[in-house]
Motif scaffolding. Structure first.
Motif, PDB file in Angstrom:
ATOM      1  N   GLU A  38       1.024  -1.101  -0.096  1.00 36.11           N
ATOM      2  CA  GLU A  38       0.348  -0.011   0.027  1.00 36.11           C
ATOM      3  C   GLU A  38       0.912   1.338   0.077  1.00 36.11           C
ATOM      4  O   GLU A  38       0.585   2.210  -0.061  1.00 36.11           O
ATOM      5  CB  GLU A  38      -0.747   0.249   1.212  1.00 36.11           C
ATOM      6  N   ALA A  39       2.322   1.048  -0.692  1.00 39.51           N
ATOM      7  CA  ALA A  39       2.975   2.586  -0.324  1.00 39.51           C
ATOM      8  C   ALA A  39       2.239   3.270  -0.997  1.00 39.51           C
ATOM      9  O   ALA A  39       1.801   3.323  -2.803  1.00 39.51           O
ATOM     10  CB  ALA A  39       4.562   1.935  -0.454  1.00 39.51           C
ATOM     11  N   GLY A  40       2.293   4.981  -0.618  1.00 39.02           N
ATOM     12  CA  GLY A  40       2.161   6.054  -1.754  1.00 39.02           C
ATOM     13  C   GLY A  40       0.500   6.671  -1.328  1.00 39.02           C
ATOM     14  O   GLY A  40       0.355   7.109  -1.774  1.00 39.02           O
ATOM     15  N   ALA A  41      -0.340   5.097  -1.148  1.00 35.63           N
ATOM     16  CA  ALA A  41      -1.601   6.139  -1.328  1.00 35.63           C
ATOM     17  C   ALA A  41      -2.769   6.476   0.211  1.00 35.63           C
ATOM     18  O   ALA A  41      -1.096   6.791   1.094  1.00 35.63           O
ATOM     19  CB  ALA A  41      -2.873   4.307  -1.216  1.00 35.63           C
ATOM     20  N   GLY A  42      -3.133   6.923  -0.190  1.00 37.88           N
ATOM     21  CA  GLY A  42      -4.114   7.782   0.621  1.00 37.88           C
ATOM     22  C   GLY A  42      -3.929   7.333   2.564  1.00 37.88           C
ATOM     23  O   GLY A  42      -4.054   8.140   2.425  1.00 37.88           O
ATOM     24  N   TYR A  43      -4.090   6.207   2.331  1.00 38.98           N
ATOM     25  CA  TYR A  43      -4.103   5.888   3.848  1.00 38.98           C
ATOM     26  C   TYR A  43      -3.076   5.877   4.867  1.00 38.98           C
ATOM     27  O   TYR A  43      -2.687   6.445   4.955  1.00 38.98           O
ATOM     28  CB  TYR A  43      -4.664   3.950   4.092  1.00 38.98           C
ATOM     29  N   GLU A  44      -1.982   5.791   4.018  1.00 40.81           N
ATOM     30  CA  GLU A  44      -0.047   5.741   4.680  1.00 40.81           C
ATOM     31  C   GLU A  44      -0.455   7.660   4.733  1.00 40.81           C
ATOM     32  O   GLU A  44       0.424   7.813   5.869  1.00 40.81           O
ATOM     33  CB  GLU A  44       0.540   5.386   4.023  1.00 40.81           C
ATOM     34  N   ARG A  45      -0.803   8.000   3.562  1.00 39.21           N
ATOM     35  CA  ARG A  45      -0.378   9.970   3.635  1.00 39.21           C
ATOM     36  C   ARG A  45      -0.937  10.500   5.088  1.00 39.21           C
ATOM     37  O   ARG A  45      -0.570  11.178   5.736  1.00 39.21           O
ATOM     38  CB  ARG A  45      -0.868  10.063   2.571  1.00 39.21           C
ATOM     39  N   VAL A  46      -2.685   9.867   4.663  1.00 38.43           N
ATOM     40  CA  VAL A  46      -3.320  10.511   5.911  1.00 38.43           C
ATOM     41  C   VAL A  46      -3.521   9.699   7.817  1.00 38.43           C
ATOM     42  O   VAL A  46      -3.321  10.556   8.761  1.00 38.43           O
ATOM     43  CB  VAL A  46      -4.542  10.558   6.042  1.00 38.43           C
ATOM     44  N   MET A  47      -3.291   8.091   8.002  1.00 41.97           N
ATOM     45  CA  MET A  47      -3.539   8.059   8.731  1.00 41.97           C
ATOM     46  C   MET A  47      -1.992   7.412   9.476  1.00 41.97           C
ATOM     47  O   MET A  47      -2.030   7.106  10.316  1.00 41.97           O
ATOM     48  CB  MET A  47      -3.869   6.216   8.403  1.00 41.97           C
ATOM     49  N   THR A  48      -0.767   7.163   8.911  1.00 37.54           N
ATOM     50  CA  THR A  48       0.441   6.692   9.160  1.00 37.54           C
ATOM     51  C   THR A  48       0.734   7.977  10.327  1.00 37.54           C
ATOM     52  O   THR A  48       1.373   9.259   9.206  1.00 37.54           O
ATOM     53  CB  THR A  48       1.242   6.208   8.149  1.00 37.54           C
ATOM     54  N   LYS A  49       1.374   7.376  11.446  1.00 33.94           N
ATOM     55  CA  LYS A  49       2.142   8.981  12.304  1.00 33.94           C
ATOM     56  C   LYS A  49       3.841   8.892  11.990  1.00 33.94           C
ATOM     57  O   LYS A  49       3.635   7.654  12.638  1.00 33.94           O
ATOM     58  CB  LYS A  49       0.841   9.299  13.333  1.00 33.94           C
ATOM     59  N   LEU A  50       4.089   9.284  12.897  1.00 32.08           N
ATOM     60  CA  LEU A  50       5.286   9.022  13.246  1.00 32.08           C
ATOM     61  C   LEU A  50       5.640   9.290  14.827  1.00 32.08           C
ATOM     62  O   LEU A  50       4.947   9.054  15.996  1.00 32.08           O
ATOM     63  CB  LEU A  50       6.516  10.392  13.882  1.00 32.08           C
ATOM     64  N   PRO A  51       5.993   7.641  15.455  1.00 27.10           N
ATOM     65  CA  PRO A  51       5.875   6.957  17.145  1.00 27.10           C
ATOM     66  C   PRO A  51       6.032   8.232  18.076  1.00 27.10           C
ATOM     67  O   PRO A  51       7.310   8.655  17.218  1.00 27.10           O
ATOM     68  CB  PRO A  51       6.461   5.839  17.165  1.00 27.10           C
ATOM     69  N   ALA A  52       5.650   7.657  19.016  1.00 27.01           N
ATOM     70  CA  ALA A  52       7.025   8.836  20.645  1.00 27.01           C
ATOM     71  C   ALA A  52       7.512   8.242  21.006  1.00 27.01           C
ATOM     72  O   ALA A  52       8.646   7.996  21.395  1.00 27.01           O
ATOM     73  CB  ALA A  52       5.295   9.127  21.312  1.00 27.01           C
ATOM     74  N   ALA A  53       7.920   6.769  20.660  1.00 26.58           N
ATOM     75  CA  ALA A  53       8.487   5.380  21.320  1.00 26.58           C
ATOM     76  C   ALA A  53       8.241   4.447  20.995  1.00 26.58           C
ATOM     77  O   ALA A  53       7.044   4.042  20.173  1.00 26.58           O
ATOM     78  CB  ALA A  53       8.336   6.123  23.085  1.00 26.58           C
ATOM     79  N   VAL A  54       9.588   3.346  21.337  1.00 29.49           N
ATOM     80  CA  VAL A  54       9.369   2.771  21.528  1.00 29.49           C
ATOM     81  C   VAL A  54      10.041   1.866  21.979  1.00 29.49           C
ATOM     82  O   VAL A  54      10.963   2.202  22.436  1.00 29.49           O
ATOM     83  CB  VAL A  54      10.236   1.921  19.722  1.00 29.49           C
ATOM     84  N   GLU A  96       1.877   7.999  20.269  1.00 26.35           N
ATOM     85  CA  GLU A  96       1.524   6.253  20.057  1.00 26.35           C
ATOM     86  C   GLU A  96       3.497   5.419  20.389  1.00 26.35           C
ATOM     87  O   GLU A  96       4.126   5.927  19.777  1.00 26.35           O
ATOM     88  CB  GLU A  96       0.855   5.919  19.099  1.00 26.35           C
ATOM     89  N   LEU A  97       2.553   4.601  21.438  1.00 21.87           N
ATOM     90  CA  LEU A  97       3.972   3.154  21.439  1.00 21.87           C
ATOM     91  C   LEU A  97       3.745   2.284  21.176  1.00 21.87           C
ATOM     92  O   LEU A  97       2.948   1.772  20.431  1.00 21.87           O
ATOM     93  CB  LEU A  97       3.652   2.931  23.037  1.00 21.87           C
ATOM     94  N   ILE A  98       5.068   2.192  19.904  1.00 24.11           N
ATOM     95  CA  ILE A  98       5.104   0.753  18.905  1.00 24.11           C
ATOM     96  C   ILE A  98       5.452  -0.329  20.149  1.00 24.11           C
ATOM     97  O   ILE A  98       6.787  -0.122  20.955  1.00 24.11           O
ATOM     98  CB  ILE A  98       5.652   0.895  17.599  1.00 24.11           C
ATOM     99  N   ILE A  99       5.280  -1.486  20.051  1.00 21.81           N
ATOM    100  CA  ILE A  99       5.479  -2.287  21.031  1.00 21.81           C
ATOM    101  C   ILE A  99       6.566  -3.943  20.349  1.00 21.81           C
ATOM    102  O   ILE A  99       5.096  -4.501  19.387  1.00 21.81           O
ATOM    103  CB  ILE A  99       3.855  -3.177  21.833  1.00 21.81           C
TER     104      ILE A  99
END
Length: 539
Positions: A38-54, A96-99
């Motif tokens: 799904e690279a480059g689709a609108g879902y990626e651009r609109v919904m994906t955020k930078l994590p706060a921590a991992v 958001e936290l990535i586990i």
């Protein structure tokens, strides 16, 4: 935004400073991993955020403690295990936290009973190798052998090998699940003890909460251990060849063999699949899109288009190819018998002919060629999968092809190819998968629209679809396909995760995308009600 200092301090006490980070460079690396599928689709651009921590736990107990801390401080989190599903398996919230489960790599094989107990950090390539050392094998998903075994089993988990190995829900024998509030529940055989042998035995069977057919991307908890069934294989070694990324497995032709049969019509393709199921032969049977054969020939994108531009609907209309894998499970004579049966079916009954096939595999047993899926255009997604009867799967692809014509370009021209079909479960189930490709540098708004318009098409034609939930708008499909299955899904979500901290806003991710993306509003003709106020992480 950032996670509050007190929460980070509490998380550090669980894993130590080495396995917790909020370094901006590391966070950017995790977000960039949302590419690929799904690279480059609108879902990626609109919904994906930078994590706060991992954070990287090592044990089930670590995961429980982390989840309880997230509940205490209302920190949204995403369970992450290799991240193949692109933007849908990444952060959707700013703080958001990535586990990340990659440290959880425990592996124990029960040689006597053909199953393994594994953690989510175990990926398919070494898992398949350990299976084959023991005369066993498993399904490696189409995305490649680099993905987590557990993640794949609870979200898809099939391939042509599912003709014999069976669908993934039947291979999950037992598991440990950390619920969104941090409590631990054991399912299947593991609910009654440490023996994972009998998946249908004593103990609660809630596998449907985790996956149904496709899964809900971890929004109902984190699987930290799973007992996985594997199946008997043959004893000859499959030898790796080539240099990455052009690698393959050389097949011992007297025990493992691919045959491509060219047949005169699509009706003959279908009949062949029925007859193979009746005869109980073969290790896999599939009809793949024609352009996959061109991908296999091409060394690079330029050569692909040079070859593909020579094709047309006229050159392809009489091209019908069924690809069959034969495995001599018990002996060389077993393979000879199966090939004779296949020749009776394809040559004598259907008027087909065998075509020369390389004595190697790079697609299913170890899956070294998954990067080739992106070769032609740069972006790719399977819009929908159908797992139903063979006739149902057969009608699915042509209908999608007809709709796709309205969105080509930017979708790649494929001359009306009806997609990929195969047979699972010993011939009792037909499978159809429709794939689309595009260049992410172009206007992808029509790609997003096509994705949702296929949901409307499924409703119109009464098609069964595997992607109900996290991939299609719940409030579009829920009232029509079920009916009202969305109400049950959201009740379960609210019950298990009352704070909505586990991978929000899934299972409503697609609904929120449609609401946030201006170009999607022109095709939105269904009502999305306001979310209840008791869902604290909902807007």
């Amino acid at each position: 935004m950032a996670i509050v200092k007190e929460a980070l301090q509490a998380l550090e006490t669980v894993v130590g400073a080495k396995y917790l980070s909020d370094d901006p460079v590391i966070m950017a690396a995790y977000k960039s991993g949302a590419g690929g599928y799904e690279a480059g689709a609108g879902y990626e651009r609109v919904m994906t955020k930078l994590p706060a921590a991992v954070i990287l736990p090592r044990t089930t107990e670590d995961v429980q403690k982390i989840v309880k801390i997230c509940n205490r401080y209302k920190v949204p989190y995403v369970p992450y295990s290799t991240g193949f599903y692109g933007p849908r398996s990444h952060c959707h919230e700013e703080n958001e936290l990535i586990i990340d489960m990659k440290r959880m790599k425990d592996f124990e094989f029960d040689d006597a009973h053909f199953y393994a107990t594994i953690q989510p950090g175990v990926v398919f390539s070494p898992f398949q190798e350990e299976c084959m050392k023991r005369g066993a094998y498993t399904v490696v998903g189409g995305g490649g052998a680099q993905c987590s075994v557990i993640a794949n089993l609870i979200s898809d988990g099939w391939s042509p090998l599912s003709l014999r190995v069976s669908l993934p829900m039947r291979r999950i024998l037992g598991l440990e699940l950390v619920l969104p509030d941090g409590e631990l529940v054991k399912l299947g055989s593991l609910a009654a003890g440490d023996d994972g042998f009998w998946g249908e035995g004593i103990g609660p069977d809630l596998r449907g909460i985790l996956r149904g057919y496709t899964g809900v991307l971890g929004c109902l908890g984190i699987v930290t251990k799973m007992a996985v069934k594997v199946m008997p294989f043959q004893e000859e070694r499959l030898v790796p060849e080539g240099i990455s990324p052009s690698t393959a497995l050389t097949l011992p032709e007297k025990r493992v063999k691919w045959i491509n049969y060219q047949v005169p019509s699509r009706e003959a393709e279908n009949k062949a699949m029925y007859e193979i199921g009746k005869a109980m032969v073969g290790g896999a049977v599939t009809k793949v899109p024609v352009f996959w054969r061109v991908i296999a020939k091409a060394e690079d994108k330029e050569e692909f288009w040079e070859l593909w531009d020579k094709e047309s609907p006229e050159t392809l209309k009489n091209f019908h190819l069924v690809r069959v894998l034969i495995i001599g499970f018990t002996s060389e004579d077993d393979l000879v018998y199966q090939e004779n049966v296949l020749n009776d079916i394809f040559i004598k009954e259907l008027g087909g002919k065998p075509r020369r096939t390389k004595p190697s595999d790079e697609s299913w047993i170890k899956n070294a060629d998954s990067a080739g899926m992106w070769l032609m255009c740069g972006s790719y997604v399977s819009v929908d999968y159908i797992q139903e009867s063979i006739p149902h799967a057969e009608t699915h692809g042509p209908t999608y092809a007809e709709l796709k014509a309205k969105y080509t370009p930017p979708l790649m021209p494929d001359h009306g190819d009806p997609g990929w079909t195969m047979v699972c479960e010993g011939g009792h189930m037909g499978y159809s998968e429709y794939l689309i490709y595009w260049d992410q540098r172009e206007d992808t708004h029509p790609v997003d629209q096509f994705y949702v318009e296929t949901s409307k098409m499924n409703i119109k034609h009464g098609y069964y679809t595997s992607l109900l939930g996290s991939h299609q708008p719940l409030y579009l499909t829920g009232p029509k396909l079920g009916p009202n299955y969305h109400e049950w899904m959201l009740k379960i979500k609210a019950e298990l995760d009352p704070l909505w901290v586990c991978h929000p806003p899934v299972p409503l991710g697609t609904d929120e995308f449609v609401e946030r993306a201006p170009w999607m509003m022109e095709i939105k003709d269904w009502e999305t009600p306001k979310y209840p106020e008791e869902w604290p992480n909902k807007k």
